[in-house]
Design an enzyme around this catalytic site. Structure first.
Site, PDB file in Angstrom:
ATOM      1  N   ASP A  29      46.501  36.561  26.828  1.00  8.30           N
ATOM      2  CA  ASP A  29      45.414  35.968  25.953  1.00  8.30           C
ATOM      3  C   ASP A  29      45.522  35.968  24.588  1.00  8.30           C
ATOM      4  O   ASP A  29      46.124  36.933  23.795  1.00  8.30           O
ATOM      5  CB  ASP A  29      44.280  36.991  26.367  1.00  8.30           C
ATOM      6  CG  ASP A  29      42.864  36.809  25.897  1.00  8.30           C
ATOM      7  OD1 ASP A  29      42.116  36.438  26.851  1.00  8.30           O
ATOM      8  OD2 ASP A  29      42.581  36.386  24.757  1.00  8.30           O
ATOM      9  N   ASN A  82      34.539  37.405  34.312  1.00  7.40           N
ATOM     10  CA  ASN A  82      33.433  37.058  33.523  1.00  7.40           C
ATOM     11  C   ASN A  82      32.915  35.759  34.286  1.00  7.40           C
ATOM     12  O   ASN A  82      33.452  34.986  34.355  1.00  7.40           O
ATOM     13  CB  ASN A  82      33.368  37.068  32.274  1.00  7.40           C
ATOM     14  CG  ASN A  82      33.929  38.478  31.444  1.00  7.40           C
ATOM     15  OD1 ASN A  82      33.473  39.343  31.981  1.00  7.40           O
ATOM     16  ND2 ASN A  82      34.577  38.250  30.340  1.00  7.40           N
ATOM     17  N   GLY A  88      29.511  37.059  29.714  1.00  3.46           N
ATOM     18  CA  GLY A  88      30.794  37.157  28.709  1.00  3.46           C
ATOM     19  C   GLY A  88      31.579  35.995  29.060  1.00  3.46           C
ATOM     20  O   GLY A  88      32.602  35.971  28.331  1.00  3.46           O
ATOM     21  N   GLN A  89      31.318  34.989  29.906  1.00  7.74           N
ATOM     22  CA  GLN A  89      32.178  33.738  30.077  1.00  7.74           C
ATOM     23  C   GLN A  89      32.103  32.769  28.904  1.00  7.74           C
ATOM     24  O   GLN A  89      31.003  32.463  28.660  1.00  7.74           O
ATOM     25  CB  GLN A  89      32.060  33.164  31.471  1.00  7.74           C
ATOM     26  CG  GLN A  89      33.161  32.123  31.653  1.00  7.74           C
ATOM     27  CD  GLN A  89      32.814  31.609  33.327  1.00  7.74           C
ATOM     28  OE1 GLN A  89      31.806  31.715  33.989  1.00  7.74           O
ATOM     29  NE2 GLN A  89      33.669  30.835  33.592  1.00  7.74           N
ATOM     30  N   SER A  90      33.315  32.660  28.273  1.00  9.67           N
ATOM     31  CA  SER A  90      33.234  31.638  27.278  1.00  9.67           C
ATOM     32  C   SER A  90      34.253  30.446  27.615  1.00  9.67           C
ATOM     33  O   SER A  90      33.847  29.338  27.092  1.00  9.67           O
ATOM     34  CB  SER A  90      33.679  32.247  25.925  1.00  9.67           C
ATOM     35  OG  SER A  90      35.096  32.542  26.086  1.00  9.67           O
ATOM     36  N   HIS A  95      38.932  32.344  35.207  1.00  4.91           N
ATOM     37  CA  HIS A  95      40.231  32.897  34.792  1.00  4.91           C
ATOM     38  C   HIS A  95      40.049  34.553  35.280  1.00  4.91           C
ATOM     39  O   HIS A  95      39.062  34.973  35.111  1.00  4.91           O
ATOM     40  CB  HIS A  95      40.599  32.826  33.567  1.00  4.91           C
ATOM     41  CG  HIS A  95      39.290  33.214  32.441  1.00  4.91           C
ATOM     42  ND1 HIS A  95      38.594  31.839  32.414  1.00  4.91           N
ATOM     43  CD2 HIS A  95      38.882  34.213  31.861  1.00  4.91           C
ATOM     44  CE1 HIS A  95      37.344  32.614  31.730  1.00  4.91           C
ATOM     45  NE2 HIS A  95      37.850  33.673  31.188  1.00  4.91           N
ATOM     46  N   HIS A  97      40.884  38.189  33.929  1.00  4.54           N
ATOM     47  CA  HIS A  97      41.682  38.806  32.577  1.00  4.54           C
ATOM     48  C   HIS A  97      42.512  40.008  33.457  1.00  4.54           C
ATOM     49  O   HIS A  97      41.633  40.667  34.352  1.00  4.54           O
ATOM     50  CB  HIS A  97      40.551  39.709  31.830  1.00  4.54           C
ATOM     51  CG  HIS A  97      39.739  38.494  31.185  1.00  4.54           C
ATOM     52  ND1 HIS A  97      39.835  38.359  29.796  1.00  4.54           N
ATOM     53  CD2 HIS A  97      38.646  38.026  31.307  1.00  4.54           C
ATOM     54  CE1 HIS A  97      39.242  37.462  29.449  1.00  4.54           C
ATOM     55  NE2 HIS A  97      38.239  37.414  30.313  1.00  4.54           N
TER      56      HIS A  97
END
Ligand code: AMP
Length: 109
Positions: A29, A82, A88-90, A95, A97
């Site tokens: 990340d 997320n 919180g998913q951007s 994916h 984490h």
């Protein structure tokens, strides 16, 4: 499709790659939240967990995590997915984490 993680999977933009197979890639990340923080993504584009359409896709993504952890020498780790903006998913390419190297509290808050 203008998806940054598709571009990483297709090697159109660089990443700090840790693992790759036919279906999945894993890379560190850019903005780590733990001493070890990497992301596991399917090469195929799914916007979020809600879009995954097969058990195989889940298996492809999650089954590599213990192998990568072993390779990196981490035993305890937290996985986070997320799903949706308010969670919180951007980046809208699913994916996982994977974070390690510090203590994690629960509940996450
Ligand atoms: P999320 O908020 O769950 O969608 O997580 C997206 C993650 O992608 C964040 O932790 C970002 O730091 C990370 N990220 C965004 N762009 C890149 C990139 N080009 N390379 C590596 N990580 C990235």
């Amino acid at each position: 499709m203008d998806c940054i993680f598709c571009k990483i999977a297709n090697k159109e933009i660089p990443s700090n790659l840790i693992y790759e197979d036919e279906k999945v890639v894993a890379f560190y990340d850019l903005s780590p939240q733990a001493p070890v923080h990497f992301l596991v993504i399917p090469k195929k584009h799914y916007s979020s967990l809600n879009d995954i359409d097969s058990k195989e896709a889940f298996a492809d993504i999650f089954s590599v995590i213990p192998k990568i952890a072993e390779k990196l020498g981490i035993k305890d780790y937290r996985t986070v997915v997320n799903t949706g903006e308010s969670a919180g998913q951007s980046v809208f390419h699913i994916h996982v984490h994977v974070m390690a190297g510090r203590e994690f509290k629960w509940p996450a808050g």
